[in-house]
Scaffold this motif. Sequence first.
Motif, PDB file in Angstrom:
ATOM      1  N   ALA A  25       0.836  -1.209   0.000  1.00  0.00           N
ATOM      2  CA  ALA A  25       0.000   0.000   0.000  1.00  0.00           C
ATOM      3  C   ALA A  25       0.869   1.257   0.000  1.00  0.00           C
ATOM      4  N   THR A  26       1.973   1.215   0.743  1.00  0.00           N
ATOM      5  CA  THR A  26       2.866   2.380   0.804  1.00  0.00           C
ATOM      6  C   THR A  26       3.521   2.644  -0.546  1.00  0.00           C
ATOM      7  N   LEU A  27       3.981   1.590  -1.210  1.00  0.00           N
ATOM      8  CA  LEU A  27       4.614   1.754  -2.518  1.00  0.00           C
ATOM      9  C   LEU A  27       3.631   2.274  -3.551  1.00  0.00           C
ATOM     10  N   VAL A  28       2.402   1.753  -3.502  1.00  0.00           N
ATOM     11  CA  VAL A  28       1.381   2.211  -4.450  1.00  0.00           C
ATOM     12  C   VAL A  28       1.080   3.691  -4.229  1.00  0.00           C
ATOM     13  N   THR A  29       0.922   4.090  -2.957  1.00  0.00           N
ATOM     14  CA  THR A  29       0.631   5.497  -2.653  1.00  0.00           C
ATOM     15  C   THR A  29       1.792   6.398  -3.075  1.00  0.00           C
ATOM     16  N   ARG A  30       3.004   5.961  -2.811  1.00  0.00           N
ATOM     17  CA  ARG A  30       4.161   6.776  -3.187  1.00  0.00           C
ATOM     18  C   ARG A  30       4.297   6.892  -4.698  1.00  0.00           C
ATOM     19  N   SER A  31       3.856   5.862  -5.419  1.00  0.00           N
ATOM     20  CA  SER A  31       3.948   5.929  -6.881  1.00  0.00           C
ATOM     21  C   SER A  31       3.062   7.027  -7.458  1.00  0.00           C
ATOM     22  N   ALA A  32       2.046   7.439  -6.683  1.00  0.00           N
ATOM     23  CA  ALA A  32       1.159   8.513  -7.146  1.00  0.00           C
ATOM     24  C   ALA A  32       1.790   9.885  -6.963  1.00  0.00           C
ATOM     25  N   GLY A  33       2.858   9.961  -6.167  1.00  0.00           N
ATOM     26  CA  GLY A  33       3.527  11.234  -5.943  1.00  0.00           C
ATOM     27  C   GLY A  33       3.230  11.792  -4.565  1.00  0.00           C
ATOM     28  N   ALA A  34       3.943  12.835  -4.224  1.00  0.00           N
ATOM     29  CA  ALA A  34       3.774  13.467  -2.915  1.00  0.00           C
ATOM     30  C   ALA A  34       2.459  14.240  -2.856  1.00  0.00           C
ATOM     31  N   PRO A  35       1.888  14.410  -1.652  1.00  0.00           N
ATOM     32  CA  PRO A  35       0.647  15.197  -1.523  1.00  0.00           C
ATOM     33  C   PRO A  35       0.829  16.601  -2.094  1.00  0.00           C
ATOM     34  N   THR A  36      -0.198  17.085  -2.766  1.00  0.00           N
ATOM     35  CA  THR A  36      -0.132  18.417  -3.384  1.00  0.00           C
ATOM     36  C   THR A  36      -0.701  19.506  -2.493  1.00  0.00           C
ATOM     37  N   VAL A  37      -1.389  19.107  -1.421  1.00  0.00           N
ATOM     38  CA  VAL A  37      -1.978  20.080  -0.499  1.00  0.00           C
ATOM     39  C   VAL A  37      -1.760  19.583   0.921  1.00  0.00           C
ATOM     40  N   PRO A  38      -1.744  20.473   1.909  1.00  0.00           N
ATOM     41  CA  PRO A  38      -1.667  20.033   3.311  1.00  0.00           C
ATOM     42  C   PRO A  38      -2.952  19.324   3.711  1.00  0.00           C
ATOM     43  N   ASN A  39      -2.882  18.567   4.778  1.00  0.00           N
ATOM     44  CA  ASN A  39      -4.050  17.824   5.256  1.00  0.00           C
ATOM     45  C   ASN A  39      -4.872  18.700   6.195  1.00  0.00           C
ATOM     46  N   PRO A  40      -6.001  19.254   5.729  1.00  0.00           N
ATOM     47  CA  PRO A  40      -6.792  20.140   6.584  1.00  0.00           C
ATOM     48  C   PRO A  40      -7.571  19.393   7.662  1.00  0.00           C
ATOM     49  N   ALA A  41      -7.621  18.052   7.554  1.00  0.00           N
ATOM     50  CA  ALA A  41      -8.344  17.270   8.562  1.00  0.00           C
ATOM     51  C   ALA A  41      -7.487  16.959   9.779  1.00  0.00           C
ATOM     52  N   ALA A  42      -6.185  17.213   9.675  1.00  0.00           N
ATOM     53  CA  ALA A  42      -5.289  16.924  10.798  1.00  0.00           C
ATOM     54  C   ALA A  42      -5.698  17.745  12.018  1.00  0.00           C
ATOM     55  N   GLY A  43      -5.911  17.062  13.118  1.00  0.00           N
ATOM     56  CA  GLY A  43      -6.254  17.736  14.357  1.00  0.00           C
ATOM     57  C   GLY A  43      -7.728  17.974  14.583  1.00  0.00           C
ATOM     58  N   LEU A  44      -8.571  17.672  13.594  1.00  0.00           N
ATOM     59  CA  LEU A  44     -10.009  17.920  13.767  1.00  0.00           C
ATOM     60  C   LEU A  44     -10.639  16.976  14.784  1.00  0.00           C
ATOM     61  N   SER A  45     -10.129  15.755  14.864  1.00  0.00           N
ATOM     62  CA  SER A  45     -10.711  14.758  15.771  1.00  0.00           C
ATOM     63  C   SER A  45      -9.861  14.534  17.014  1.00  0.00           C
ATOM     64  N   THR A  46      -8.777  15.287  17.127  1.00  0.00           N
ATOM     65  CA  THR A  46      -7.859  15.071  18.235  1.00  0.00           C
ATOM     66  C   THR A  46      -7.601  16.367  18.994  1.00  0.00           C
ATOM     67  N   LEU A  47      -7.000  16.222  20.156  1.00  0.00           N
ATOM     68  CA  LEU A  47      -6.633  17.357  20.989  1.00  0.00           C
ATOM     69  C   LEU A  47      -5.121  17.383  21.170  1.00  0.00           C
ATOM     70  N   GLU A  48      -4.570  18.570  21.341  1.00  0.00           N
ATOM     71  CA  GLU A  48      -3.130  18.686  21.527  1.00  0.00           C
ATOM     72  C   GLU A  48      -2.731  18.126  22.884  1.00  0.00           C
ATOM     73  N   MET A  49      -1.620  17.394  22.890  1.00  0.00           N
ATOM     74  CA  MET A  49      -1.148  16.766  24.116  1.00  0.00           C
ATOM     75  C   MET A  49      -0.606  17.817  25.084  1.00  0.00           C
ATOM     76  N   VAL A  50      -1.212  17.901  26.262  1.00  0.00           N
ATOM     77  CA  VAL A  50      -0.763  18.812  27.313  1.00  0.00           C
ATOM     78  C   VAL A  50      -0.636  17.988  28.599  1.00  0.00           C
ATOM     79  N   GLY A  51       0.516  18.027  29.196  1.00  0.00           N
ATOM     80  CA  GLY A  51       0.724  17.267  30.414  1.00  0.00           C
ATOM     81  C   GLY A  51       1.146  15.839  30.120  1.00  0.00           C
ATOM     82  N   SER A  52       0.908  14.949  31.070  1.00  0.00           N
ATOM     83  CA  SER A  52       1.356  13.563  30.962  1.00  0.00           C
ATOM     84  C   SER A  52       0.531  12.794  29.936  1.00  0.00           C
TER      85      SER A  52
END
Length: 449
Positions: free
Chosen positions: A280-307
């Motif tokens: 799967a990794t080789l197939v994805t890499r064969s398509a080339g690098a991402p052309t845009v940043p991932n705007p979904a990053a962080g939408l479902s998660t919270l920033e780690m603060v503390g332990s």
Amino acid sequence: MTALRLNDGAAVAIIFLYTLLLCIPAVFRYDGVSLYDEITHFDYAYKLTVEHSIPKSVEPLAGDSLKAWACRDSEWVEDSSDLCERAEDGTATRYEFPVDGVNYNGFHPLLYYAVTGWGAQALTAAASPVVDLDLFDAMRIMSSLWLAAGISAFYLVLRRWIERPTLALGAALLLVSLPAVTLFGFTISPDAAAPLAGAAAIAIAGRMADGRRAFLMTAVLTLLVASTKLLSIVAILSVVTVGLLYSLPHVKTMRGREFRQWAGPFGGALVGTAVAYIGATLVTRSAGAPTVPNPAAGLSTLEMVGSPLQPVAQTFATGLGIVNPYWMPSELNSPEWAAFSRLMALLIVAAPFIIMWLSNPKSRDFILGLSLLAGMLTVPVLIQVREILTRDEYFANVATRYSISLIPLAIAIIAILASRRSWGQAAVWSLAGLSMLLALGSINGIFTV
């Protein structure tokens, strides 16, 4: 032998008929888009099988994907009809859509999308003399077929485990009627193949516990499962990890039969997973690098603060109710179906403890129960740890759908326990009948509020 094959064939036919009867009305009654990334899964299959291109891991949605999204009922835009018109004539921009109209799921393996995309095109062509079947709806129907195949595989594996075809059929119909499972039979998602993953895990557990060689079988099944979705292997990993624990007393004789019996499946799972991941990794890499940043990053998660121990501790044991909570479109859900799901969650929590209490520690029943318990306890924790280590973020809640491939193990254990009692078959069929009634009534709007 002829009668036995006929019984199995009839049971599989009943499973396919019921699954399609349950899911296909939902395909057309639900005119929205599932919040479980359905539009990105459609986009992947569309690009792969219609545009004949391999998607990048992150890239803008295709124009036809934006059109399909805009022209379905949506809560995220006030005037979706205007957006639909502009998407159809090409004047809408992707920035008018959530997460900037980007597909952030291009890293998944190809198998589900290839079968679903090309199968959907075959369905639209076959239906064209009678009805104009939309490609989006056709892909949803393909998910129905994926689900029916998985439930049929579950029946066949369970029937051979308990040697009670009628009881196994009741358990299979109960499984497909759980809302957490039904959802993926009418939405576009690789989770539609999760029951196949669960059936594979049960088959591996049985072969391993019976002392038969399972390295090659495990490697092949894991490869196939991981080729639909990498996270679907959690049920298999739970089973083979339990096997690895059983191999520890035999470490000194690593070439001995018992060590190979218990540790072999773990090695097979590692090989299958590695091949699928690398492919799967080789197939994805064969398509080339991402052309845009991932705007979904962080939408479902919270920033780690503390332990980091705090979110990990909070996640522990949250996966015990693997069928509840669940998400279902409001027009297809009902209070009665939700209450039944909560009841099943209680039975599923109790099932592994009961079967382990009643079974010999080296029996396949005990191993299946321990595998389910290990999976329910560890999957949410491992997902949380992965998120903390890779992105220094954490989930406020780890979705139960990540453990969906464990649900077949839970229903199988309930059926195995039922097979030990004279009233067990009647009990399972009572649960199955009630679940079927609630599922059909909810999907078709009878119980929906």
